[in-house]
Design an enzyme around this catalytic site. Sequence first.
Site, PDB file in Angstrom:
ATOM      1  N   TYR A   7       0.817  -1.220   0.000  1.00  0.00           N
ATOM      2  CA  TYR A   7       0.000   0.000   0.000  1.00  0.00           C
ATOM      3  C   TYR A   7       0.850   1.268   0.000  1.00  0.00           C
ATOM      4  O   TYR A   7       0.323   2.369  -0.040  1.00  0.00           O
ATOM      5  CB  TYR A   7      -0.909   0.028   1.247  1.00  0.00           C
ATOM      6  CG  TYR A   7      -0.118  -0.084   2.529  1.00  0.00           C
ATOM      7  CD1 TYR A   7       0.442   1.055   3.122  1.00  0.00           C
ATOM      8  CD2 TYR A   7       0.117  -1.310   3.129  1.00  0.00           C
ATOM      9  CE1 TYR A   7       1.206   0.957   4.277  1.00  0.00           C
ATOM     10  CE2 TYR A   7       0.873  -1.418   4.282  1.00  0.00           C
ATOM     11  CZ  TYR A   7       1.409  -0.283   4.845  1.00  0.00           C
ATOM     12  OH  TYR A   7       2.175  -0.396   5.981  1.00  0.00           O
ATOM     13  N   GLY A   8       2.175   1.122   0.038  1.00  0.00           N
ATOM     14  CA  GLY A   8       3.045   2.298   0.196  1.00  0.00           C
ATOM     15  C   GLY A   8       4.077   2.427  -0.903  1.00  0.00           C
ATOM     16  O   GLY A   8       3.760   2.431  -2.088  1.00  0.00           O
ATOM     17  N   THR A   9       5.342   2.517  -0.490  1.00  0.00           N
ATOM     18  CA  THR A   9       6.428   2.835  -1.420  1.00  0.00           C
ATOM     19  C   THR A   9       6.765   1.699  -2.381  1.00  0.00           C
ATOM     20  O   THR A   9       7.548   1.897  -3.305  1.00  0.00           O
ATOM     21  CB  THR A   9       7.703   3.243  -0.654  1.00  0.00           C
ATOM     22  OG1 THR A   9       8.196   2.115   0.065  1.00  0.00           O
ATOM     23  CG2 THR A   9       7.440   4.418   0.277  1.00  0.00           C
ATOM     24  N   LEU A  10       6.186   0.505  -2.185  1.00  0.00           N
ATOM     25  CA  LEU A  10       6.469  -0.627  -3.072  1.00  0.00           C
ATOM     26  C   LEU A  10       5.489  -0.730  -4.239  1.00  0.00           C
ATOM     27  O   LEU A  10       5.661  -1.565  -5.123  1.00  0.00           O
ATOM     28  CB  LEU A  10       6.461  -1.943  -2.269  1.00  0.00           C
ATOM     29  CG  LEU A  10       7.617  -2.104  -1.281  1.00  0.00           C
ATOM     30  CD1 LEU A  10       7.352  -3.245  -0.313  1.00  0.00           C
ATOM     31  CD2 LEU A  10       8.933  -2.332  -2.022  1.00  0.00           C
ATOM     32  N   GLU A  82      11.299  -4.526   5.186  1.00  0.00           N
ATOM     33  CA  GLU A  82      10.285  -3.895   6.029  1.00  0.00           C
ATOM     34  C   GLU A  82      10.653  -3.922   7.517  1.00  0.00           C
ATOM     35  O   GLU A  82       9.871  -3.493   8.356  1.00  0.00           O
ATOM     36  CB  GLU A  82       8.921  -4.564   5.832  1.00  0.00           C
ATOM     37  CG  GLU A  82       8.383  -4.458   4.410  1.00  0.00           C
ATOM     38  CD  GLU A  82       7.944  -3.056   4.014  1.00  0.00           C
ATOM     39  OE1 GLU A  82       8.230  -2.087   4.750  1.00  0.00           O
ATOM     40  OE2 GLU A  82       7.310  -2.926   2.959  1.00  0.00           O
TER      41      GLU A  82
END
Length: 157
Positions: A7-10, A82
């Site tokens: 849901y983020g920087t990936l 992570e």
Amino acid sequence: MARVFVYGTLKKGQPNYKHMINTAKGLAKFQGRGHTVEKYPLVIAGKYNIPYMLNIPGTGHHIAGEIYSVDEQMLQFLDEFEGCPDMYQRTLMRIQVVEWEGKGGAGEARAAADGVLECFVYSTATFPPEWVGLPYYDSYDSSGKHGLSYVLRESRE
């Protein structure tokens, strides 16, 4: 293969997506898009503007993201990347499929009850209490109008 929801920087177009397509780190196959069935707070926190999904079910928004099938090598890389289990914890969450490109088409997504799949998600149950008071987002974009651009690890001091 394991299913992971990012849901983020990936996500595609975000600063760390390069890791998802680096086969030296393992295999990650884009399957589709979805959002969390439960609501969670998604905040941008710390001096590096890192997106965190706080593990407080029922608070916040249905978080949008992408679903990937990953092999054991990629899952191991993601755990390390992570900071699992210290910074983030990898837990199974229910994800509502919105769009499916995976092999087997929508059939696999439909096979799940109401298009809901269980995916591993990196969220955190350990965070400073003041993070609960930060703005909550339903979708993350490093260059969003929040003005909190993510700081890449190689650019940190």
